[in-house]
Design a protein around this motif. Structure first.
Motif, PDB file in Angstrom:
ATOM      1  N   MET A   1      25.636  85.962 -49.630  1.00  0.00           N
ATOM      2  CA  MET A   1      24.495  86.352 -48.807  1.00  0.00           C
ATOM      3  C   MET A   1      24.069  85.173 -47.946  1.00  0.00           C
ATOM      4  O   MET A   1      24.125  84.039 -48.359  1.00  0.00           O
ATOM      5  N   LYS A   2      23.577  85.505 -46.781  1.00  0.00           N
ATOM      6  CA  LYS A   2      23.251  84.388 -45.886  1.00  0.00           C
ATOM      7  C   LYS A   2      21.771  84.358 -45.540  1.00  0.00           C
ATOM      8  O   LYS A   2      21.390  84.002 -44.434  1.00  0.00           O
ATOM      9  N   ILE A   3      20.956  84.787 -46.468  1.00  0.00           N
ATOM     10  CA  ILE A   3      19.529  84.774 -46.184  1.00  0.00           C
ATOM     11  C   ILE A   3      19.013  83.358 -46.369  1.00  0.00           C
ATOM     12  O   ILE A   3      19.340  82.691 -47.333  1.00  0.00           O
ATOM     13  N   PHE A  12      20.014  84.817 -57.589  1.00  0.00           N
ATOM     14  CA  PHE A  12      20.404  86.182 -57.245  1.00  0.00           C
ATOM     15  C   PHE A  12      21.227  86.252 -55.966  1.00  0.00           C
ATOM     16  O   PHE A  12      21.432  87.309 -55.392  1.00  0.00           O
ATOM     17  N   HIS A  87      12.158  88.717 -56.021  1.00  0.00           N
ATOM     18  CA  HIS A  87      13.329  88.840 -55.141  1.00  0.00           C
ATOM     19  C   HIS A  87      13.312  90.177 -54.388  1.00  0.00           C
ATOM     20  O   HIS A  87      13.559  90.233 -53.190  1.00  0.00           O
ATOM     21  N   LEU A  91      13.030  90.946 -50.347  1.00  0.00           N
ATOM     22  CA  LEU A  91      13.913  91.845 -49.589  1.00  0.00           C
ATOM     23  C   LEU A  91      13.087  92.838 -48.780  1.00  0.00           C
ATOM     24  O   LEU A  91      13.340  93.096 -47.605  1.00  0.00           O
ATOM     25  N   LEU A  94      11.399  91.338 -45.796  1.00  0.00           N
ATOM     26  CA  LEU A  94      12.346  91.077 -44.721  1.00  0.00           C
ATOM     27  C   LEU A  94      12.576  92.330 -43.886  1.00  0.00           C
ATOM     28  O   LEU A  94      12.637  92.274 -42.656  1.00  0.00           O
TER      29      LEU A  94
ATOM     30  N   MET B   1      20.934  87.709 -40.958  1.00  0.00           N
ATOM     31  CA  MET B   1      20.753  88.771 -41.941  1.00  0.00           C
ATOM     32  C   MET B   1      20.441  90.090 -41.260  1.00  0.00           C
ATOM     33  O   MET B   1      19.475  90.204 -40.529  1.00  0.00           O
ATOM     34  N   ASP B   3      19.650  94.203 -41.139  1.00  0.00           N
ATOM     35  CA  ASP B   3      18.965  95.264 -41.878  1.00  0.00           C
ATOM     36  C   ASP B   3      19.896  95.956 -42.855  1.00  0.00           C
ATOM     37  O   ASP B   3      19.562  96.239 -43.989  1.00  0.00           O
ATOM     38  N   ILE B   6      20.633  94.217 -46.163  1.00  0.00           N
ATOM     39  CA  ILE B   6      19.542  94.306 -47.138  1.00  0.00           C
ATOM     40  C   ILE B   6      19.488  95.696 -47.738  1.00  0.00           C
ATOM     41  O   ILE B   6      19.349  95.868 -48.951  1.00  0.00           O
ATOM     42  N   GLU B   9      22.125  96.047 -50.196  1.00  0.00           N
ATOM     43  CA  GLU B   9      21.755  95.326 -51.417  1.00  0.00           C
ATOM     44  C   GLU B   9      20.831  96.184 -52.271  1.00  0.00           C
ATOM     45  O   GLU B   9      21.034  96.350 -53.470  1.00  0.00           O
ATOM     46  N   ILE B  10      19.827  96.754 -51.618  1.00  0.00           N
ATOM     47  CA  ILE B  10      18.846  97.549 -52.358  1.00  0.00           C
ATOM     48  C   ILE B  10      19.479  98.811 -52.926  1.00  0.00           C
ATOM     49  O   ILE B  10      19.235  99.176 -54.078  1.00  0.00           O
TER      50      ILE B  10
END
Lengths: 100, 233
Positions: A1-3, A12, A87, A91, A94, B1, B3, B6, B9-10
């Protein structure tokens, strides 16, 4: 992940670790073999990720015996559950940011 | 990042939580099959009971319009004060039909569920399926014993409601480990069982509706909701 946000938990960053945590938050406890099957990962891979989460004290290990076979179960700690929630919130934020 | 990342991921979190807590290999099609077996079984049972129904549902001799003497006779048949070999023979035939329907339904259920699990490369015997069975087993076994005792005492009239009620309770108890639809099926069975208790002469009809029609209905809903959608992937 690149956050690159500070709120994101380093533990995580890895997808498998996040998935392990998801399972342990949703269940009282889960055993090694069931986890392995559910996530479709190898023994060594799973063990190393579990070790990492254990080191963060996000999960605790319960070792017992089923007859003569060792049975290792994992449980999310309060700290782990809190970190997981944070976490998820990160998300969520964001997404909100990008939409707003 | 992005949308999309994410959201991916969710949705992966949601998916894994669901798979880890629920027994989702349960096949909707097996519900439909169980319903068909039950309807066939009920049809056979009706044939066996036909002479009996001709007395009870005849306006001249029947329960609803009958004179008090006939009424008490029939009540006797249902609640066990009369002891006739004829009734016992029918009861044994009905029991046989019920056992065959049960074995066929469980067999088909296990088979189709294993097949669905294989197709989605999941195991059938896992933490959630074990929990599912464990939860459902107690009401089911209690109900089974209860019904055998009813048979021994020849309380034939309340066997159908007892089947429906205990089966419903088992479904509701086990439903927390599988799809939510199972809970609604369970509640419907319980309600139907209570209704059947109010109308003891129509036990077979309620039984056929509960185990036949409702199974087919919910099985179809579950098939379209979960089985098909997943096999398309």
């Amino acid at each position: 992940m690149k956050i690159a946000l500070t709120n994101f938990d380093k533990a995580f960053e890895n997808r498998i670790r996040l998935q392990i945590m998801s399972v342990l938050v949703a269940n009282e406890s889960y055993d090694f073999n069931s986890l392995k099957e559910l996530l479709a990962v190898t023994d060594g891979n799973l063990a190393s990720h579990l070790k990492a989460l254990e080191k963060e004290e996000y999960i605790s290990v319960i070792k017992s015996f089923l007859g003569r076979k060792p049975n290792t179960r994992y449980q999310a700690s309060a700290k782990g559950i809190a970190a997981f929630k944070k976490h998820l919130e990160a998300l969520e934020n964001l997404i909100k940011q990008q939409k707003g | 990042m992005k949308d999309k990342d994410i959201l991916d991921e969710i949705s992966s979190i949601k998916n894994i939580m669901e798979r880890s807590t629920r027994f989702i290999s349960l096949s909707g099609l097996s519900g439909v099959m169980a319903g068909i077996y039950a309807l066939v079984g009920a049809g056979l049972a009706y044939n066996n009971l036909k002479p009996f129904y001709e007395i009870t549902h005849n306006p001249k001799t029947g329960f609803v319009y009958g004179e008090s003497s006939t009424l008490s006779n029939i009540k006797g048949l249902f609640y066990g004060s009369t002891n006739t070999g004829y009734l016992e023979a029918i009861a044994i035939q009905l029991l046989l039909i019920a056992i065959i329907v049960l074995i066929l339904s469980i067999g088909t259920g296990i088979l189709l569920t294993i097949r669905k699990a294989h197709r989605k490369s999941q195991s059938v015997w896992n933490q959630s399926s074990r929990a599912f069975l464990k939860k459902g087993l107690l009401p089911l076994l209690t109900g089974g014993c209860f019904i055998l005792i009813l048979l021994v005492h020849q309380y034939y009239g309340i066997i159908a409601p007892a089947c429906l009620i205990f089966y419903g309770l088992a479904l509701v108890a086990a439903s927390q480990y599988t799809y939510g639809d199972v809970k609604w099926l369970g509640l419907s069975e319980i309600g139907l069982g209570l209704l059947a208790m109010l109308f003891p002469l129509y036990g077979l009809l309620f039984w056929a509706f509960g185990f036949g029609v409702l199974h087919i209905l919910y099985g179809t809903i579950m098939y379209f909701k979960y089985d098909r959608e997943n096999s398309a992937h």
